[in-house]
Design an enzyme around this catalytic site. Structure first.
Site, short mmCIF file in Angstrom:
data_model
loop_
_atom_site.label_atom_id
_atom_site.label_comp_id
_atom_site.label_asym_id
_atom_site.label_seq_id
_atom_site.Cartn_x
_atom_site.Cartn_y
_atom_site.Cartn_z
N GLY A 1 4.86 1.20 4.60
CA GLY A 1 6.16 1.84 4.38
C GLY A 1 7.18 0.97 3.67
O GLY A 1 7.91 1.46 2.80
N HIS B 1 -9.43 0.97 5.11
CA HIS B 1 -8.14 1.14 5.81
C HIS B 1 -8.37 2.09 6.99
O HIS B 1 -9.15 3.04 6.89
CB HIS B 1 -7.11 1.71 4.84
CG HIS B 1 -5.72 1.69 5.38
ND1 HIS B 1 -5.28 2.59 6.33
CD2 HIS B 1 -4.67 0.86 5.13
CE1 HIS B 1 -4.02 2.32 6.64
NE2 HIS B 1 -3.63 1.27 5.93
N GLY C 1 2.47 1.91 10.77
CA GLY C 1 3.42 3.02 10.63
C GLY C 1 4.13 3.40 11.91
O GLY C 1 4.78 4.44 11.98
N GLU D 1 -6.75 4.45 8.10
CA GLU D 1 -6.51 5.87 7.80
C GLU D 1 -7.74 6.49 7.13
O GLU D 1 -8.06 7.66 7.37
CB GLU D 1 -5.25 6.01 6.94
CG GLU D 1 -3.99 5.74 7.77
CD GLU D 1 -2.79 5.28 6.97
OE1 GLU D 1 -2.80 5.38 5.74
OE2 GLU D 1 -1.83 4.81 7.62
N GLU E 1 -5.30 -5.30 10.62
CA GLU E 1 -4.29 -4.28 10.83
C GLU E 1 -4.57 -3.55 12.14
O GLU E 1 -5.39 -2.62 12.19
CB GLU E 1 -4.33 -3.26 9.69
CG GLU E 1 -4.06 -3.86 8.33
CD GLU E 1 -3.48 -2.82 7.37
OE1 GLU E 1 -2.38 -3.06 6.87
OE2 GLU E 1 -4.12 -1.79 7.16
N ASN F 1 0.87 -1.18 0.00
CA ASN F 1 0.00 0.00 0.00
C ASN F 1 0.90 1.23 0.00
O ASN F 1 1.52 1.54 1.01
CB ASN F 1 -0.88 -0.04 1.25
CG ASN F 1 -1.69 1.24 1.44
OD1 ASN F 1 -1.81 2.05 0.52
ND2 ASN F 1 -2.25 1.40 2.62
N TRP F 2 0.95 1.91 -1.12
CA TRP F 2 1.83 3.09 -1.23
C TRP F 2 1.23 4.32 -0.56
O TRP F 2 1.89 5.35 -0.47
CB TRP F 2 2.15 3.37 -2.71
CG TRP F 2 3.28 2.54 -3.26
CD1 TRP F 2 3.74 1.35 -2.76
CD2 TRP F 2 4.10 2.84 -4.41
NE1 TRP F 2 4.80 0.90 -3.51
CE2 TRP F 2 5.03 1.79 -4.53
CE3 TRP F 2 4.12 3.88 -5.33
CZ2 TRP F 2 5.99 1.75 -5.56
CZ3 TRP F 2 5.07 3.84 -6.36
CH2 TRP F 2 5.99 2.80 -6.46
N LYS F 3 -0.03 4.24 -0.15
CA LYS F 3 -0.70 5.38 0.48
C LYS F 3 -0.53 6.63 -0.42
O LYS F 3 -0.50 6.50 -1.64
CB LYS F 3 -0.17 5.62 1.88
CG LYS F 3 -0.16 4.35 2.73
CD LYS F 3 0.08 4.63 4.17
CE LYS F 3 0.29 3.32 4.90
NZ LYS F 3 0.21 3.46 6.35
N SER G 1 3.51 -2.53 10.33
CA SER G 1 4.97 -2.52 10.51
C SER G 1 5.63 -3.84 10.12
O SER G 1 6.59 -4.27 10.77
CB SER G 1 5.33 -2.13 11.95
OG SER G 1 4.87 -0.81 12.23
C1 PEP Z 1 -0.67 -0.10 6.00
O1 PEP Z 1 -0.62 1.01 5.51
O2 PEP Z 1 -1.62 -0.82 5.75
C2 PEP Z 1 0.42 -0.53 6.87
C3 PEP Z 1 0.33 -1.70 7.44
O3 PEP Z 1 1.49 0.35 7.02
P1 PEP Z 1 2.93 -0.01 7.64
O4 PEP Z 1 3.40 -1.30 7.02
O5 PEP Z 1 3.80 1.15 7.27
O6 PEP Z 1 2.75 -0.15 9.13
#
Ligand code: PEP
Length: 247
Positions: A229, A91, A167, A93, A161, A9-11, A207
């Protein structure tokens, strides 16, 4: 047998200049026995899909409406038209930044599936909810509210998640991941029957990095990862993909 899935996921990251990362991944994992997916910002979807080779492409959100006067929104059919085969929905976010409810996510998932996309529905508890020992109640409610009725192992993926692990560099323990993934599997089997319930892939996200991926992939009912990330650079995502290929 569920086909494993490494999803990135590049967000809100990535410009045309970053597409070389995709070419590097495609070159390194051309013969992969697992599914690999990248979800770039919408502006890169079509360009990325032209060069991604064996790597599938997905959106990060879609509208629940098919078309019409909804400025700024993107329909599921538009994502598909741009080369997507998956879309991330719900998600944390988007739930936080845009107030998306379980009902919103369910309607978006319904639209995505109707358009022929595979919906990756995200669920996860906050730190307060975990500390109050409410994790399974929260996940159960999100699953019941966010997943539409007509799903199969082909059109639905569920991503667990924990909000506090996204993050932050804090990873859920293997026991925490195992407990929630077993719970999600049991809930899917109860609602959709053993056939569908056992065929839906479950991803862990929060993460995931090259140095913790193999341990996470050893947990039963973990069929892959949703990576934020560490999916931006081929040098980070590639070892995670390799760990899943070898799991
Ligand atoms: C995500 O954006 O779904 C995610 C799990 O981010 P990260 O791997 O950076 O924690």
């Amino acid at each position: 047998m569920r086909r494993r899935l490494a999803a990135g996921n590049w967000k809100m990251n990535g410009l045309g200049a970053d597409l070389g990362e995709v070419e590097a991944l495609a070159a390194a994992h051309g013969e992969s026995g697992i599914d690999i997916l990248l979800c770039p910002p919408a502006t890169l979807l079509e360009r990325m899909s032209r060069i991604s080779g064996p790597i599938a492409i997905g959106g990060q959100d879609c509208a629940s409406k098919e078309h019409g006067a909804h400025t700024g929104d993107i329909s599921a059919a538009m994502l598909k038209d741009a080369g997507a085969s998956y879309v991330i929905l719900g998600h944390s976010e988007r739930r936080a930044d845009h107030g998306e409810s379980d009902t919103d996510v369910r309607e978006k998932a319904r639209a995505a599936i109707a358009a022929g996309l595979c919906a990756i529905v995200c669920v996860g508890e906050s730190l307060e909810e975990r500390e109050a020992a409410n994790t399974l109640d929260i996940i159960g409610g999100q699953l019941a509210g966010s997943i539409p009725d007509l799903v199969t192992g082909e059109n639905l993926v569920v991503a667990y998640e924990p909000v506090w692990a996204i993050g932050t560099g804090k990873v859920a323990t293997l026991e925490q991941i195992g407990e929630v993934h077993d719970f999600i599997r049991a809930r899917l089997e109860r609602r959709f029957g053993a056939g569908v319930g056992r065929s839906v892939r479950l991803l862990y996200g929060g993460s995931v990095k090259p140095d913790n991926a193999a341990a996470i992939f050893s947990v039963p009912n973990v069929d892959g990862a949703l990576v934020g990330g560490a999916s931006l650079k081929a040098a980070d995502f590639s070892p995670i993909i390799t760990a899943l290929e070898q799991a």
